[in-house]
Design a protein around this motif. Structure first.
Motif, PDB file in Angstrom:
ATOM      1  N   VAL A  98      59.193 123.141 -30.289  1.00  0.00           N
ATOM      2  CA  VAL A  98      59.912 124.206 -29.573  1.00  0.00           C
ATOM      3  C   VAL A  98      59.627 125.565 -30.223  1.00  0.00           C
ATOM      4  CG1 VAL A  98      62.186 125.109 -28.947  1.00  0.00           C
ATOM      5  CG2 VAL A  98      61.729 122.658 -28.770  1.00  0.00           C
ATOM      6  N   GLY A  99      59.650 125.598 -31.548  1.00  0.00           N
ATOM      7  CA  GLY A  99      59.359 126.845 -32.250  1.00  0.00           C
ATOM      8  C   GLY A  99      57.944 127.317 -31.998  1.00  0.00           C
ATOM      9  N   ALA A 126      54.470 131.384 -29.748  1.00  0.00           N
ATOM     10  CA  ALA A 126      53.234 131.674 -29.022  1.00  0.00           C
ATOM     11  C   ALA A 126      53.523 132.418 -27.732  1.00  0.00           C
ATOM     12  CB  ALA A 126      52.482 130.378 -28.721  1.00  0.00           C
ATOM     13  N   ALA A 127      54.514 131.956 -26.974  1.00  0.00           N
ATOM     14  CA  ALA A 127      54.848 132.609 -25.698  1.00  0.00           C
ATOM     15  C   ALA A 127      55.315 134.041 -25.922  1.00  0.00           C
ATOM     16  CB  ALA A 127      55.932 131.808 -24.974  1.00  0.00           C
ATOM     17  N   GLY A 128      56.121 134.257 -26.949  1.00  0.00           N
ATOM     18  CA  GLY A 128      56.614 135.606 -27.222  1.00  0.00           C
ATOM     19  C   GLY A 128      55.487 136.575 -27.511  1.00  0.00           C
ATOM     20  N   ALA A 166      59.880 140.329 -26.370  1.00  0.00           N
ATOM     21  CA  ALA A 166      60.825 140.578 -27.464  1.00  0.00           C
ATOM     22  C   ALA A 166      61.960 139.554 -27.440  1.00  0.00           C
ATOM     23  CB  ALA A 166      61.379 141.999 -27.359  1.00  0.00           C
ATOM     24  N   LEU A 167      62.448 139.220 -26.241  1.00  0.00           N
ATOM     25  CA  LEU A 167      63.532 138.244 -26.121  1.00  0.00           C
ATOM     26  C   LEU A 167      63.068 136.848 -26.563  1.00  0.00           C
ATOM     27  CD1 LEU A 167      65.192 139.309 -22.733  1.00  0.00           C
ATOM     28  CD2 LEU A 167      66.173 139.500 -25.037  1.00  0.00           C
ATOM     29  N   LEU A 168      61.849 136.489 -26.202  1.00  0.00           N
ATOM     30  CA  LEU A 168      61.315 135.192 -26.623  1.00  0.00           C
ATOM     31  C   LEU A 168      61.189 135.107 -28.142  1.00  0.00           C
ATOM     32  CD1 LEU A 168      58.565 134.632 -23.905  1.00  0.00           C
ATOM     33  CD2 LEU A 168      60.551 133.152 -24.320  1.00  0.00           C
ATOM     34  N   LEU A 169      60.746 136.207 -28.772  1.00  0.00           N
ATOM     35  CA  LEU A 169      60.626 136.217 -30.231  1.00  0.00           C
ATOM     36  C   LEU A 169      62.003 136.174 -30.898  1.00  0.00           C
ATOM     37  CD1 LEU A 169      57.695 138.766 -30.692  1.00  0.00           C
ATOM     38  CD2 LEU A 169      57.623 136.285 -30.975  1.00  0.00           C
ATOM     39  N   HIS A 195      66.262 130.186 -33.112  1.00  0.00           N
ATOM     40  CA  HIS A 195      65.934 128.748 -33.173  1.00  0.00           C
ATOM     41  C   HIS A 195      65.622 128.322 -34.607  1.00  0.00           C
ATOM     42  CE1 HIS A 195      63.860 124.964 -32.313  1.00  0.00           C
ATOM     43  NE2 HIS A 195      62.844 125.412 -33.032  1.00  0.00           N
ATOM     44  N   VAL A 196      64.845 129.141 -35.307  1.00  0.00           N
ATOM     45  CA  VAL A 196      64.494 128.843 -36.699  1.00  0.00           C
ATOM     46  C   VAL A 196      65.735 128.793 -37.570  1.00  0.00           C
ATOM     47  CG1 VAL A 196      63.379 129.823 -38.752  1.00  0.00           C
ATOM     48  CG2 VAL A 196      62.121 129.702 -36.596  1.00  0.00           C
ATOM     49  N   ARG A 197      66.608 129.789 -37.404  1.00  0.00           N
ATOM     50  CA  ARG A 197      67.836 129.830 -38.204  1.00  0.00           C
ATOM     51  C   ARG A 197      68.723 128.622 -37.934  1.00  0.00           C
ATOM     52  NH1 ARG A 197      71.240 135.288 -38.679  1.00  0.00           N
ATOM     53  NH2 ARG A 197      71.812 134.565 -36.617  1.00  0.00           N
ATOM     54  N   ALA A 198      68.821 128.232 -36.648  1.00  0.00           N
ATOM     55  CA  ALA A 198      69.665 127.092 -36.283  1.00  0.00           C
ATOM     56  C   ALA A 198      69.147 125.798 -36.906  1.00  0.00           C
ATOM     57  CB  ALA A 198      69.722 126.971 -34.760  1.00  0.00           C
TER      58      ALA A 198
END
Length: 468
Positions: A208-209, A214-216, A242-245, A251-254
């Motif tokens: 997912v990350g 990549a998409a961002g 920017a929103l995707l990043l 996501h990383v923090r979670a």
């Protein structure tokens, strides 16, 4: 043993290891700039436009930037040598497909996608292996000097070599040349490379990350490329990127809070020296590739020079990078890394100023040479200390992640340089648009200089770094 022998490896064995790694960085950087002198030939042969070729170049650079972080993480799962060989094989197939391309779509599939993915897989192992095998600052500076120097020379000499091949044979032969070099690297690698740390396929991979990061990046840079078409669409794409990043960061923090392993550890962003070093890397490649595209397109489309004439003019930049990269080890012994990066940016900015001032008042193409020489000297002087600073800021267990992030940031700079400066240039393709594109690069260069000035005066030594 400090660089003389690592894990039983002698100096001679380490030199043999360095050859395929440096050649790999050379050919990937070469691929990012050699098409710049083929713009006219390729656009006519493939029945497309300058914007079409610019799009292919930018997508290639963008694919590298978008996939470099997952590529760095995969080194832990698949092994550094294995991923290096897989990346080279994909790159070689993409180069051959590009050589046979009947239209722009197939060129993008071969060059932009397959070569881009191959590069994203093979480049992180280059920097991970170098960091692990060369353990002290001086020997590592020497090794990174060779690798970064070959990368810089590849980017700067791309127009010359590409121009020679295109004029003597065809632009298609330039891709055959890439495939041949890749074949040589694979042979050398199978003989010389050994993975210092075994792969661990049981490690989890943050799919997912990887998709979010990549998409961002892809959506963000696509927005920049839309600047000369639709400002509203550009804003929407950039906002979505920017929103995707932001989603990726959350996501990383979670995942870390749950005790799981994300694509990137947030530890990578807690080191001030590394963060600033990443900014300097991004801007260095942005300037180098942005200048290469702008000057090449201007010389061919506005001044009417052919591929070889355009390539010869770029020998000044190649010479500058080669000279300063060769001196990397000597510089590392005598000057702090921070000082080298600051001086490098100042010299580079002076080169851009010369490119704008001298060219606007001179009809001869050789007016480009002094500015390109200074840009080559400046970028060459700071490539090695920037890479060394970032890689040396973290221990071995984070080398896969920081190598992917470092190369992603550098290649994002390359794609931004081509996208931003190229978009300004192709909007007009006249003298004023050339000047505006170069001034934009200079303004971004000031951002890099500011980051260099903010670097800590006393940087943490490599062995003790980023245990923080």
């Amino acid at each position: 043993m400090a660089g003389d022998a690592v894990a039983g490896r002698t100096k001679r064995e380490l030199r043999r290891v360095l050859v395929p790694l440096a050649l790999a960085q050379f050919i990937c950087s070469f691929a990012g700039s050699n098409m710049n002198v083929m713009i006219n030939d390729m656009s006519k042969d493939l029945d497309t436009t300058v914007e079409g070729i610019q799009t292919a170049i930018t997508i290639f650079l963008l694919v590298m930037a978008a996939l470099m972080i997952p590529g760095g993480k995969l080194t832990d799962l698949w092994g550094r040598k294995r991923l290096f060989i897989i990346g080279l094989a994909l790159y070689g197939v993409g180069a051959l497909m590009s050589a046979l391309a009947p239209n722009l779509f197939v060129l993008i599939l071969g060059n932009s996608i397959l070569e881009g993915v191959g590069t994203a897989l093979l480049i992180p192992p280059v920097y991970i292996l170098t960091t692990m095998l060369f353990t002290d600052v001086i020997s590592r500076a020497r090794a990174f000097g060779v690798i970064s120097g070959m990368g810089g020379v590849g980017a700067a000499a791309g127009p010359l070599i590409g121009g020679l091949i295109t004029t003597a044979i065809s632009w298609r032969a330039a891709f055959v040349f890439q495939a041949l070099v890749v074949a040589i690297i694979i042979v050398l690698s199978l003989r010389a490379l050994q993975d210092p740390v075994p792969a661990d396929p049981t490690k989890p991979f943050d799919t997912v990350g990887a998709v979010l990061s990549a998409a961002g990046l892809v959506v963000l840079v696509t927005g920049i490329m839309l600047a000369d078409n639709d400002l509203l669409l550009m804003a929407l794409f950039m906002a979505a990127g920017a929103l995707l990043l932001l989603w990726f960061f959350l996501h990383v923090r979670a995942k870390e809070r749950k005790g799981e392993q994300p694509l990137l550890s947030t530890r990578l962003f807690r080191n001030r020296a590394s963060n600033l070093g990443l900014v300097t890397q991004n801007v260095q490649w942005l300037i180098l590739l942005g200048t290469s595209f702008v000057v090449s397109a201007y010389l061919q489309v506005v001044r009417g020079y052919n591929a070889i004439e355009t390539g010869v003019i770029f020998t000044a930049a190649t010479a500058g990078i080669l000279v300063s990269s060769i001196a990397a080890e000597r510089f590392a012994k005598r000057r702090k890394q921070r000082t080298l990066i600051i001086v490098g940016f100042i010299v580079t900015l002076c080169g851009i100023a010369l490119l704008v001032s001298m060219v606007s008042g001179s009809p001869t193409a050789w007016a480009f040479a002094p500015g390109l020489l200074l840009i080559g000297l400046g970028v060459g002087a700071m490539l090695t200390p920037s890479v060394n600073l970032v890689q040396s800021s973290f221990p071995d267990e984070l080398q896969g992640e920081i190598s992917g992030l470092s190369r992603s940031v550098s290649n994002l700079g390359s794609s931004l340089g081509t996208a931003v400066a190229g978009t300004i240039l192709v909007a007009g393709l006249v003298t004023w648009s050339y000047g505006l594109a170069m001034i934009t690069l200079a303004a971004l260069g000031l951002v890099g200089l500011a980051a260099a000035i903010m670097l800590p005066v006393n940087l943490v030594p490599a062995k003790d770094a980023a245990s923080t």
